[in-house]
Scaffold this active site. Structure first.
Site, short mmCIF file in Angstrom:
data_model
loop_
_atom_site.label_atom_id
_atom_site.label_comp_id
_atom_site.label_asym_id
_atom_site.label_seq_id
_atom_site.Cartn_x
_atom_site.Cartn_y
_atom_site.Cartn_z
N CYS A 108 11.92 -1.73 0.76
CA CYS A 108 11.68 -1.61 2.20
C CYS A 108 12.90 -1.22 3.02
O CYS A 108 12.91 -0.17 3.65
CB CYS A 108 11.08 -2.91 2.73
SG CYS A 108 9.41 -3.18 2.15
N ASN B 91 12.73 -4.26 10.58
CA ASN B 91 13.48 -4.09 9.33
C ASN B 91 14.87 -3.52 9.58
O ASN B 91 15.84 -3.92 8.92
CB ASN B 91 12.70 -3.19 8.36
CG ASN B 91 11.72 -4.00 7.53
OD1 ASN B 91 11.59 -5.21 7.72
ND2 ASN B 91 11.04 -3.36 6.60
N LYS C 20 14.51 2.39 2.61
CA LYS C 20 13.64 3.51 3.01
C LYS C 20 13.25 3.41 4.49
O LYS C 20 13.13 4.43 5.16
CB LYS C 20 12.41 3.58 2.10
CG LYS C 20 11.21 2.78 2.55
CD LYS C 20 9.97 3.14 1.75
CE LYS C 20 8.88 2.10 1.95
NZ LYS C 20 8.37 1.99 3.31
N ASP D 203 -7.56 0.76 -6.14
CA ASP D 203 -6.33 1.44 -6.51
C ASP D 203 -6.66 2.60 -7.45
O ASP D 203 -7.61 2.52 -8.23
CB ASP D 203 -5.35 0.48 -7.20
CG ASP D 203 -3.90 0.92 -7.04
OD1 ASP D 203 -3.15 0.26 -6.28
OD2 ASP D 203 -3.51 1.94 -7.64
N THR E 182 3.93 0.58 5.89
CA THR E 182 4.95 0.84 6.92
C THR E 182 5.02 2.34 7.16
O THR E 182 5.29 3.11 6.24
CB THR E 182 6.31 0.32 6.43
OG1 THR E 182 6.18 -1.07 6.16
CG2 THR E 182 7.39 0.54 7.48
P1 NAD Z 1 3.30 -0.48 -4.21
O1 NAD Z 1 3.87 0.76 -4.78
O2 NAD Z 1 3.54 -1.78 -4.90
O3 NAD Z 1 1.72 -0.32 -4.05
C1 NAD Z 1 1.10 0.84 -3.59
C2 NAD Z 1 -0.19 1.03 -4.39
O4 NAD Z 1 -0.96 2.09 -3.81
C3 NAD Z 1 0.04 1.44 -5.85
O5 NAD Z 1 -0.60 0.50 -6.69
C4 NAD Z 1 -0.61 2.82 -5.96
O6 NAD Z 1 -1.19 3.06 -7.22
C5 NAD Z 1 -1.64 2.76 -4.85
N1 NAD Z 1 -2.13 4.07 -4.38
C6 NAD Z 1 -1.45 5.20 -4.14
N2 NAD Z 1 -2.27 6.18 -3.73
C7 NAD Z 1 -3.51 5.65 -3.71
C8 NAD Z 1 -4.80 6.18 -3.37
N3 NAD Z 1 -4.97 7.43 -2.97
N4 NAD Z 1 -5.86 5.36 -3.47
C9 NAD Z 1 -5.70 4.09 -3.89
N5 NAD Z 1 -4.51 3.53 -4.22
C10 NAD Z 1 -3.44 4.31 -4.13
O7 NAD Z 1 3.83 -0.55 -2.70
P2 NAD Z 1 4.03 -1.87 -1.80
O8 NAD Z 1 5.36 -2.47 -2.07
O9 NAD Z 1 2.82 -2.70 -1.86
O10 NAD Z 1 4.14 -1.19 -0.36
C11 NAD Z 1 3.01 -0.64 0.30
C12 NAD Z 1 3.37 -0.39 1.75
O11 NAD Z 1 3.65 -1.64 2.40
C13 NAD Z 1 4.62 0.47 1.95
O12 NAD Z 1 4.43 1.27 3.09
C14 NAD Z 1 5.69 -0.55 2.21
O13 NAD Z 1 6.76 -0.04 2.97
C15 NAD Z 1 4.94 -1.61 3.00
N6 NAD Z 1 5.53 -2.96 2.92
C16 NAD Z 1 6.01 -3.41 1.73
C17 NAD Z 1 6.54 -4.70 1.67
C18 NAD Z 1 7.08 -5.23 0.36
O14 NAD Z 1 7.77 -6.26 0.40
N7 NAD Z 1 6.83 -4.59 -0.77
C19 NAD Z 1 6.54 -5.53 2.81
C20 NAD Z 1 6.01 -5.03 3.98
C21 NAD Z 1 5.51 -3.74 4.04
#
Ligand code: NAD
Length: 440
Positions: A268, A216, A271, A30, A121
């Site tokens: 989710c 979704n 968006k 990260d 996503t």
């Molecule tokens: P989040 O914001 O909790 O985590 C994303 C992480 O990516 C952050 O910690 C950020 O610092 C890091 N990041 C950004 N740019 C980076 C880079 N260049 N290198 C390394 N790290 C980097 O987001 P999330 O809730 O985990 O969601 C992530 C994806 O998964 C999204 O597309 C979301 O739609 C999808 N998703 C989320 C859920 C959920 O319940 N949260 C469920 C299914 C799918």
């Protein structure tokens, strides 16, 4: 298998920890150094039940490591998951800046074959763009004319876990969807998930990406559908809980996601519905049904606040307590939580806001001003002219309502989730309002 996960948020961290738990060697990466430093110490930076125990266990057995950089963290990995955020742009499109950045960095530091897997996503066709980006940024030494001398694959593997039960969902998935365009990519992904023995849906990348948005959007549609029914119930003196029960026994319909209330929120559904509407539009199809799903969801909050204003008559200077802030129970995630809109709307009318949530208060503090945070539900009730149940945390179910009543200025409760429908609060002397229910 050696696996790297880029993005260690709600999805990336759970994916990383669970893949280590089933036997892989995982490096979570990260850009957020505070997050990585905490993780290195075995501390989970988010609230997700069960994650801390598995994290500590897999650090101890040497299957988990952490890094700030893709160059170091993904060097040894055969498979790299991209799990960075894909937030909404102002126009509703998914903002894929982070995905592009990661694809570029992977390309720039590649020295051997990598399977690059989209876990985030993303709209259909993103896989194609990720592959183009990798081709574009691969170092010159791996090019011979138009040919590349370094092999890689891109795949899609959307995630369906739910915050609050993410570990359980990851370990026992209803299905694992993989979008692949080579036998090698399919073999590797099957190998990664083999210990879970899941039902696999194998398809091309565009279909896999679309499955996530379609799923979704369908779930959001179910919620908005029952919310629309709740509005009709209110007009006709019908009970949405009984309507949902009667519908839900039909196996073709199912009872899940038929809970009327203040609507969906979180990072989710809002968006992804926005992004899917935009994707459809660009592909030449106007997805009017989804536009209405989104509008119904917005209307639910407005009508909840209107109900409060109607029943309280004058909101100005009244003290209103929010029981629950997180967008759903068992998480500290406040992204698109309905509570934030409700707070802003009531503050605009001059209400004084108090709030309590078991995990969501630190994040709420950063998103609001003028809110008084309480130490528990009883402290919250003190001096309140009404309470709003916003998030149905299990520990709120069996509160001592006599104690709550005594602490309040007036025992009025607006139940935004029909959580106390079976508590007969009116018999306890509360003025009680649910959603889509006949007046008591
Ligand atoms: P989040 O914001 O909790 O985590 C994303 C992480 O990516 C952050 O910690 C950020 O610092 C890091 N990041 C950004 N740019 C980076 C880079 N260049 N290198 C390394 N790290 C980097 O987001 P999330 O809730 O985990 O969601 C992530 C994806 O998964 C999204 O597309 C979301 O739609 C999808 N998703 C989320 C859920 C959920 O319940 N949260 C469920 C299914 C799918």
């Amino acid at each position: 298998m050696k696996i790297a996960i880029v993005g260690s948020g709600y999805v990336g961290l759970v994916t990383g920890v669970c893949l280590a738990e089933i036997g892989h060697d995982v490096t979570c990466i990260d850009v957020d150094k505070t997050k990585i430093n905490k993780l290195k110490k075995g501390l989970v930076p988010i609230y997700e039940p069960g994650l801390d125990v598995l994290l500590k266990k897999n650090i101890k057995n040497g299957r988990m490591s952490f890094s700030y950089s893709i160059k170091d963290g993904a060097k040894e990995a055969t498979a790299i998951f991209i799990a960075v955020g894909t937030p909404s742009k102002k126009n509703g499109d998914a903002d894929l800046t982070y995905v592009e950045n990661v694809a570029r960095e992977i390309a720039e530091s590649m020295t051997d074959y990598k399977l690059v897997i989209e876990k985030s996503t993303v709209p259909a066709e993103t896989g194609k763009k990720v592959a183009q980006t990798i081709r574009k940024y691969l170092p010159k030494k791996y090019r011979k004319g138009n040919k590349l001398t370094l092999d890689f694959d891109v795949a899609s593997n959307p995630e369906f876990l739910r915050e609050g039960s993410a570990v359980e969902d990851f370990m026992n998935p209803d299905r694992v969807v993989i979008g692949v365009e080579s036998k090698k990519a399919e073999k590797l992904l099957r190998e990664i998930y083999r210990p879970l023995k899941p039902k696999m849906v194998v398809t091309n990348i565009n279909s896999a990406e679309l499955i996530k948005h379609a799923s979704n959007s369908f779930l959001a549609t179910k919620i908005s559908f029952i919310n629309a029914i709740s509005q009709i119930c209110e007009q006709l003196g019908a009970d949405v809980l009984k309507v949902a029960e009667g519908m839900g026994y039909d196996k073709r319909i199912g009872r899940q996601f038929l809970n009327a209330g203040i609507g969906y929120g979180g990072s989710c559904f809002p968006k992804d519905v926005d992004a899917f509407i935009r994707l459809s539009e660009k592909s030449g199809y106007k997805f009017q049904m989804l536009e209405e799903v989104r509008q119904i969801n917005r209307d639910q909050i407005n009508s909840f606040v209107k109900l409060i204003e109607d029943k309280m008559w004058i909101v100005k200077n009244k003290t209103i307590g929010l029981l629950g802030l997180a967008f759903k129970p068992d998480t500290d995630d406040m992204r698109n939580a309905p509570s934030i809109d409700i707070i802003h709307m009531l503050q605009k009318e001059g209400a004084k806001i108090k709030a309590y949530d078991p995990e969501g208060m630190p994040n709420t503090k950063a998103m609001t001003t003028g809110v008084t945070f309480s130490k528990d539900p009883y402290d919250l009730a003190k001096g309140c002219d009404c309470l709003l149940l916003v998030t149905e945390w299990a520990q709120f179910k069996d509160l001592d309502f006599e104690k709550i009543k005594k602490a309040m200025n007036h025992p009025v409760l607006f139940d935004g989730r029909n959580f106390y429908h079976d508590k007969k609060l009116d018999k306890l002397g509360f003025e009680y309002y649910g959603i889509g229910r006949p007046a008591a």
